[in-house]
Design a protein around this motif. Structure first.
Motif, mmCIF file in Angstrom:
data_model
loop_
_atom_site.group_PDB
_atom_site.id
_atom_site.type_symbol
_atom_site.label_atom_id
_atom_site.label_comp_id
_atom_site.label_asym_id
_atom_site.label_seq_id
_atom_site.Cartn_x
_atom_site.Cartn_y
_atom_site.Cartn_z
ATOM 1 N N GLU A 407 0.832 -1.201 0.000
ATOM 2 C CA GLU A 407 0.000 0.000 0.000
ATOM 3 C C GLU A 407 0.873 1.260 0.000
ATOM 4 O O GLU A 407 2.090 1.200 0.174
ATOM 5 N N ASP A 408 0.238 2.407 -0.167
ATOM 6 C CA ASP A 408 0.968 3.670 -0.140
ATOM 7 C C ASP A 408 1.429 4.023 1.270
ATOM 8 O O ASP A 408 2.452 4.688 1.449
ATOM 9 N N THR A 409 0.676 3.637 2.262
ATOM 10 C CA THR A 409 1.026 3.876 3.659
ATOM 11 C C THR A 409 0.946 2.561 4.423
ATOM 12 O O THR A 409 0.234 1.637 4.015
ATOM 13 N N PRO A 410 1.631 2.456 5.568
ATOM 14 C CA PRO A 410 1.816 1.137 6.201
ATOM 15 C C PRO A 410 0.759 0.763 7.242
ATOM 16 O O PRO A 410 1.043 -0.074 8.095
ATOM 17 N N GLU A 411 -0.447 1.344 7.179
ATOM 18 C CA GLU A 411 -1.423 1.056 8.232
ATOM 19 C C GLU A 411 -1.735 -0.430 8.375
ATOM 20 O O GLU A 411 -1.852 -0.956 9.487
ATOM 21 N N VAL A 413 0.050 -3.198 7.710
ATOM 22 C CA VAL A 413 1.093 -3.980 8.364
ATOM 23 C C VAL A 413 1.298 -3.523 9.808
ATOM 24 O O VAL A 413 1.592 -4.329 10.693
ATOM 25 N N LEU A 414 1.102 -2.243 10.077
ATOM 26 C CA LEU A 414 1.188 -1.779 11.461
ATOM 27 C C LEU A 414 0.101 -2.419 12.308
ATOM 28 O O LEU A 414 0.323 -2.756 13.482
ATOM 29 N N GLY A 415 -1.084 -2.602 11.728
ATOM 30 C CA GLY A 415 -2.164 -3.258 12.456
ATOM 31 C C GLY A 415 -1.823 -4.694 12.813
ATOM 32 O O GLY A 415 -2.286 -5.206 13.840
ATOM 33 N N GLU A 416 -1.017 -5.360 11.995
ATOM 34 C CA GLU A 416 -0.580 -6.723 12.309
ATOM 35 C C GLU A 416 0.528 -6.729 13.348
ATOM 36 O O GLU A 416 0.578 -7.603 14.215
ATOM 37 N N LEU A 417 1.428 -5.751 13.267
ATOM 38 C CA LEU A 417 2.577 -5.708 14.179
ATOM 39 C C LEU A 417 2.217 -5.104 15.529
ATOM 40 O O LEU A 417 2.778 -5.508 16.553
ATOM 41 N N ARG A 418 1.337 -4.092 15.543
ATOM 42 C CA ARG A 418 0.945 -3.374 16.745
ATOM 43 C C ARG A 418 2.160 -2.953 17.582
ATOM 44 O O ARG A 418 2.287 -3.326 18.755
ATOM 45 N N LEU A 433 1.195 12.468 10.813
ATOM 46 C CA LEU A 433 1.288 11.269 10.000
ATOM 47 C C LEU A 433 -0.075 10.589 9.890
ATOM 48 O O LEU A 433 -0.815 10.507 10.886
ATOM 49 N N PRO A 434 -0.424 10.077 8.709
ATOM 50 C CA PRO A 434 -1.737 9.435 8.551
ATOM 51 C C PRO A 434 -1.889 8.202 9.432
ATOM 52 O O PRO A 434 -3.011 7.836 9.807
ATOM 53 N N GLU A 435 -0.774 7.550 9.773
ATOM 54 C CA GLU A 435 -0.863 6.347 10.590
ATOM 55 C C GLU A 435 -0.878 6.645 12.087
ATOM 56 O O GLU A 435 -1.027 5.726 12.911
ATOM 57 N N GLN A 436 -0.726 7.920 12.479
ATOM 58 C CA GLN A 436 -0.639 8.241 13.905
ATOM 59 C C GLN A 436 -1.891 7.857 14.686
ATOM 60 O O GLN A 436 -1.778 7.249 15.765
ATOM 61 N N PRO A 437 -3.111 8.162 14.215
ATOM 62 C CA PRO A 437 -4.296 7.742 14.983
ATOM 63 C C PRO A 437 -4.365 6.232 15.183
ATOM 64 O O PRO A 437 -4.784 5.757 16.240
ATOM 65 N N LEU A 438 -3.945 5.459 14.164
ATOM 66 C CA LEU A 438 -3.976 4.009 14.294
ATOM 67 C C LEU A 438 -3.023 3.542 15.389
ATOM 68 O O LEU A 438 -3.390 2.727 16.239
ATOM 69 N N VAL A 439 -1.794 4.043 15.369
ATOM 70 C CA VAL A 439 -0.802 3.631 16.366
ATOM 71 C C VAL A 439 -1.279 4.001 17.763
ATOM 72 O O VAL A 439 -1.139 3.210 18.718
ATOM 73 N N GLU A 440 -1.860 5.170 17.903
ATOM 74 C CA GLU A 440 -2.328 5.611 19.223
ATOM 75 C C GLU A 440 -3.563 4.850 19.680
ATOM 76 O O GLU A 440 -3.862 4.804 20.877
ATOM 77 N N SER A 441 -4.273 4.189 18.750
ATOM 78 C CA SER A 441 -5.498 3.480 19.116
ATOM 79 C C SER A 441 -5.226 2.288 20.017
ATOM 80 O O SER A 441 -6.113 1.866 20.769
#
Length: 474
Positions: A407-411, A413-418, A433-441
């Protein structure tokens, strides 16, 4: 130096270590003590047995001479050592010593000790093993193994490294290197001075360590003493002006067993013919890497074994990365992830990845696939295909695993790695960063790290394009 590792004989007191690792997020209602839950139990060789396993992990044949008995702890340790080292047993009086640590993450909360067994006597096989050794490490934990083999250790022709314990006797005269910690060196030096009282001051201070090392070299008639200073490295003394050997970089993690890793590496290198200064430098690097990679847990056996990990193919490593993250998280460690294209790896990339690795207990690189790079950078990119970029990244000491995403951004794979930490270069300081809300979730944190100015793949590619090839007369 030899081309192949010299066999090493480790003489000392084996222990059996257990860890109960979990999470502590609240205090008990009936007492001001932490409640540890979600515990995972693991067992591993300890003491001289840990030192022997670490030496064997360097690829050299290792013989462990130690005292074992007929108690359950001795039987468990025999099973843990099977296939790792050659075992030469001497009789043990009593039960094998074992200790159990209760940890919240990497923080020890409590230790329980059992067994006070001591070595009873030497055997002919043990004496012969010392006499025939190419190198000897004495891992003395004050339980008698070094004492009953003292005569054999005095007369061996092999280089001897002695890792002492305050409960044990001084090393035999003439050993090549003694490796006390700063606290142990201070205790031994006070004992030599007839001072049994604790003295105030920084026991890891360089001036104190230098003075103690000089006194120990002379009193013990050792060729050298290396006082280990934790994350500051080691101080090597031959009795005069000392040499400070710093660590190659900060390493955060569980330091349990770092002294054994230092002594095992130094003993192996000296057995191979390395000069003492170089052996101590190699030992400092080995101990630093050992802590960074999770410490003694690397040789532990879990009571809930995980399926063996398959060796990942280049460019298809996400499953390996997820296993790595899960293993570190289960042990209470901190998972760090960093992302990017890493096309034409340069010094700025390496500095960023090294800094990210020091922030936790493992580093997983989330790597843009070729299609992802092409969409972001244009048709001329990537310059290096994903399989090669994976191979180069995995060769870096600071990188534990690589996960490739399309994908264009790593959301995804980040969801798998957490990961606990998502590390990015400081050039993103003014950008959300677009992935920041996901990481903070899931309670993760975005961490910005300094970026070396003037380094970029685009700049490297431009300069390379302007440089004529040999024989090109443009």
């Amino acid at each position: 130096m030899t081309d192949t590792p010299t066999p090493l004989v480790v003489v000392g007191d084996a222990l059996l270590d257990h860890d109960l690792c979990g999470r502590a997020e609240r205090l008990a209602p009936d007492a001001p003590v932490p409640v540890v839950h979600g515990t995972r139990r693991s067992s591993r060789p300890g003491g001289a047995a840990l030192a022997a396993c670490l030496a064997a992990a360097d690829g050299r044949p290792v013989t462990l001479v130690t005292a074992l008995g007929s108690d359950p702890a001795s039987d468990t340790l025999r099973d843990l050592l099977a296939g790792r080292v050659r075992l030469v047993e001497i009789p043990l009086e009593g039960a094998l010593s074992s200790k159990t640590r209760v940890l919240a993450g990497d923080r020890p909360l409590l230790r329980l000790d059992d067994g006070e067994g001591r070595a009873r006597e030497a055997t002919g096989q043990a004496v012969a093993a010392v006499a025939q050794a190419g190198g000897v490490l004495v891992a003395d934990y004050g339980r008698g193994t070094a004492d009953v083999l003292r005569d054999a250790l005095t007369h061996t022709a092999a280089p001897v490294v002695w890792d002492p314990h305050v409960r044990g006797r001084p090393p035999v005269p003439g050993v090549r290197l003694v490796t006390p910690s700063a606290q142990e060196a201070r205790a031994f030096a006070r004992r030599l001075a007839g001072d049994d009282e604790e003295t105030a001051g920084d026991t890891a201070g360089l001036r104190t360590a230098a003075r103690d090392a000089r006194a120990l070299v002379r009193a013990w008639r050792a060729q050298a003493v290396a006082v280990t200073l934790g994350d500051r490295g080691a101080l090597l003394s031959h009795g005069e002006t000392p040499l400070l050997v710093p660590t190659p970089g900060a390493a955060t993690g569980d330091p349990c067993g770092a002294g054994d890793r230092f002594a095992a590496a130094a003993a192996g290198l000296l057995a191979d013919g390395t000069l003492t200064e170089a052996a101590v430098q190699g030992a400092v690097h080995a101990a630093t890497r050992y802590v960074a990679e999770g410490g003694a847990r690397a040789v532990a056996t879990s009571d809930q074994p995980e399926p063996p990990a398959e060796s990942p193919a280049d460019g298809d490593t996400t499953a390996d990365a997820v296993r790595t993250a899960g293993r570190v998280r289960a042990a209470g460690g901190t998972v760090v992830a960093a992302g990017g294209c890493f096309d034409l790896l340069h010094a700025g990339h390496v500095a960023l990845l090294q800094a990210a690795r020091r922030a936790g207990d493992c580093l997983i690189v989330c790597l843009n696939s070729d299609d992802s790079v092409r969409r972001r950078k244009g048709d001329g990119r990537p310059l290096v295909p994903a399989a090669d970029r994976v191979r180069v990244l995995r060769a870096l000491e600071c990188v534990d695993a690589v996960a490739v995403f399309d994908e264009d951004t790593p959301e995804r794979v980040l969801g798998e790695l957490r990961p606990h930490i998502w590390a990015k270069g400081g050039d993103y300081a003014r950008t959300r960063l677009p992935e920041q809300p996901l990481v903070e979730s899931w309670g993760g944190q975005v961490l910005l790290l300094p970026y070396l100015d003037g380094r970029s793949t685009t700049g490297l590619a431009r300069r390379a394009a302007l440089t004529p090839a040999p024989g090109d007369h443009r």
